[in-house]
Motif scaffolding. Structure first.
Motif, short mmCIF file in Angstrom:
data_model
loop_
_atom_site.label_atom_id
_atom_site.label_comp_id
_atom_site.label_asym_id
_atom_site.label_seq_id
_atom_site.Cartn_x
_atom_site.Cartn_y
_atom_site.Cartn_z
N ASP A 1 0.81 -1.20 0.00
CA ASP A 1 0.00 0.00 0.00
C ASP A 1 0.85 1.26 0.00
O ASP A 1 0.41 2.31 -0.47
CB ASP A 1 -0.97 0.00 1.19
CG ASP A 1 -2.30 0.65 0.84
OD1 ASP A 1 -2.86 0.33 -0.23
OD2 ASP A 1 -2.77 1.51 1.61
N GLU A 2 2.08 1.18 0.50
CA GLU A 2 2.94 2.36 0.46
C GLU A 2 3.33 2.70 -0.98
O GLU A 2 3.53 3.87 -1.34
CB GLU A 2 4.20 2.17 1.32
CG GLU A 2 5.28 1.26 0.75
CD GLU A 2 5.04 -0.22 1.02
OE1 GLU A 2 5.98 -1.01 0.79
OE2 GLU A 2 3.93 -0.58 1.46
N ARG B 1 1.23 1.93 -3.57
CA ARG B 1 -0.04 2.47 -4.09
C ARG B 1 -0.17 3.96 -3.77
O ARG B 1 -0.59 4.76 -4.60
CB ARG B 1 -1.20 1.68 -3.48
CG ARG B 1 -2.56 1.95 -4.07
CD ARG B 1 -3.34 3.05 -3.39
NE ARG B 1 -3.50 2.87 -1.97
CZ ARG B 1 -3.98 3.80 -1.16
NH1 ARG B 1 -4.32 4.98 -1.62
NH2 ARG B 1 -4.07 3.57 0.15
N LYS B 2 0.24 4.36 -2.59
CA LYS B 2 0.11 5.77 -2.17
C LYS B 2 1.02 6.69 -2.98
O LYS B 2 0.72 7.88 -3.12
CB LYS B 2 0.42 5.90 -0.68
CG LYS B 2 -0.65 5.29 0.21
CD LYS B 2 -0.25 5.34 1.68
CE LYS B 2 -1.32 4.72 2.57
NZ LYS B 2 -0.92 4.69 3.99
N PRO C 1 -2.55 7.75 -5.04
CA PRO C 1 -2.98 8.00 -3.65
C PRO C 1 -4.48 8.13 -3.48
O PRO C 1 -4.99 7.92 -2.37
CB PRO C 1 -2.26 9.31 -3.29
CG PRO C 1 -1.90 9.95 -4.60
CD PRO C 1 -1.65 8.82 -5.54
N SER C 2 -5.21 8.45 -4.54
CA SER C 2 -6.66 8.60 -4.43
C SER C 2 -7.42 7.31 -4.74
O SER C 2 -8.64 7.28 -4.64
CB SER C 2 -7.15 9.71 -5.37
OG SER C 2 -6.60 10.96 -4.99
N PRO D 1 -7.55 1.46 -1.13
CA PRO D 1 -6.48 0.67 -0.54
C PRO D 1 -6.46 -0.76 -1.07
O PRO D 1 -7.49 -1.31 -1.47
CB PRO D 1 -6.82 0.68 0.96
CG PRO D 1 -7.69 1.89 1.15
CD PRO D 1 -8.46 2.03 -0.12
#
Length: 274
Positions: free
Chosen positions: A155-156, A158-159, A163-164, A167
């Motif tokens: 997920d880090e 993905r951010k 980021p929008s 998750p």
């Protein structure tokens, strides 16, 4: 949604004839124009709809009106002419982006297609909201595939890139739920982002079909992505492995270590109708 400029528009038609990457489909179907997920690598940023709007991609959405009558009429018209109706939803927006919670344009289209079904419907999303419409998908299940984009299990990562977007764990939970209802599903690792060594095994507990696609799947063999300078977002120590000519083959090998060969698809082949 306060930072997104929302407009209501009534298009002349709702189905668009396809070509290029989607050559296996007769039409694409986009419930919205624009997408608030605003993924950094989205090829639509470099397409006409993204370039000529004079608004930054991700900051505007056009909500299409009158869709139920239009899609019913258009499918019936095509069938009367003896034309196959195979639909890819969506090619330039996410049909389950946040505005869909309120507007329900996608759900309205599905309700119409339950009554007037196409020959095949492919639903491409990265949103857990897709599970809301399981009741309608079950009525279309013999002519349906749902594809959930999960580019990484980190997920880090993905951010950094999107980021929008929802998750990762929420997407994995959604695909499990779709599978529990015996709906035809797949996970799309598209584009490939850095993931953990355990990711192939994690996916194998969720689905029995994966599609792997690198940035050449942007409709221009990677040229659109190069213009977006996506390479600069990659961690320096990972760049050679995750962004380059060998990435696709490497990831396919990782997936085939836990999936059967006929469960792993590459680029366009994984998005074609059955």
């Amino acid at each position: 949604m306060s930072s997104v400029n929302v407009n209501y528009k009534e298009p002349k038609k709702i189905l668009t004839p396809t070509s290029g990457f989607l050559y296996g489909y007769s039409h694409s179907l986009n419930p919205y124009s624009g997408c608030s997920f605003a993924c950094s690598y989205c090829y639509v940023r470099q397409s006409p709809v993204g370039l000529f709007r004079n608004e930054e991609w991700g900051t505007w959405i056009d909500i299409k009106q009158g869709v139920q009558e239009k899609i019913t009429k258009e499918i019936n018209h095509l069938k009367k002419r003896g034309k196959p109706v195979t639909i890819f939803m969506s090619s330039s927006t996410d049909p389950y982006q946040p505005v869909e919670y309120k507007e329900k344009v996608t759900r309205t289209l599905l309700e119409a297609m339950v009554e007037t079904p196409p020959d095949f419907l492919f639903v491409q999303t990265r949103s857990p909201l897709v599970t809301r419409d399981i009741d309608l998908f079950e009525k279309l299940s013999d002519r349906l595939r749902i594809s959930m984009t999960i580019e990484t299990d980190r997920d880090e990562i993905r951010k950094v890139f999107s980021p929008s977007a929802p998750p990762i764990q929420a997407r994995l939970k959604a695909i499990r739920q779709l599978q529990e209802h015996n709906l035809p599903t797949q996970v799309a690792i598209a584009p490939i982002l850095p993931f953990s060594e355990d990711y192939p095994r994690i996916l194998s507990t969720v689905v029995d079909r994966v599609v792997v696609d690198d940035f050449t799947g942007d409709g221009s063999q990677g040229k659109r992505t190069e213009r977006l300078k996506i390479k600069e977002l990659y961690p320096e120590e990972n760049i050679d492995m995750w962004y380059g000519p060998t990435t696709l083959a490497t990831v396919i090998g990782k997936m085939k270590a836990v999936f059967e060969d006929d469960q792993v698809f590459i680029s366009q082949d994984g998005f074609m109708p059955f």
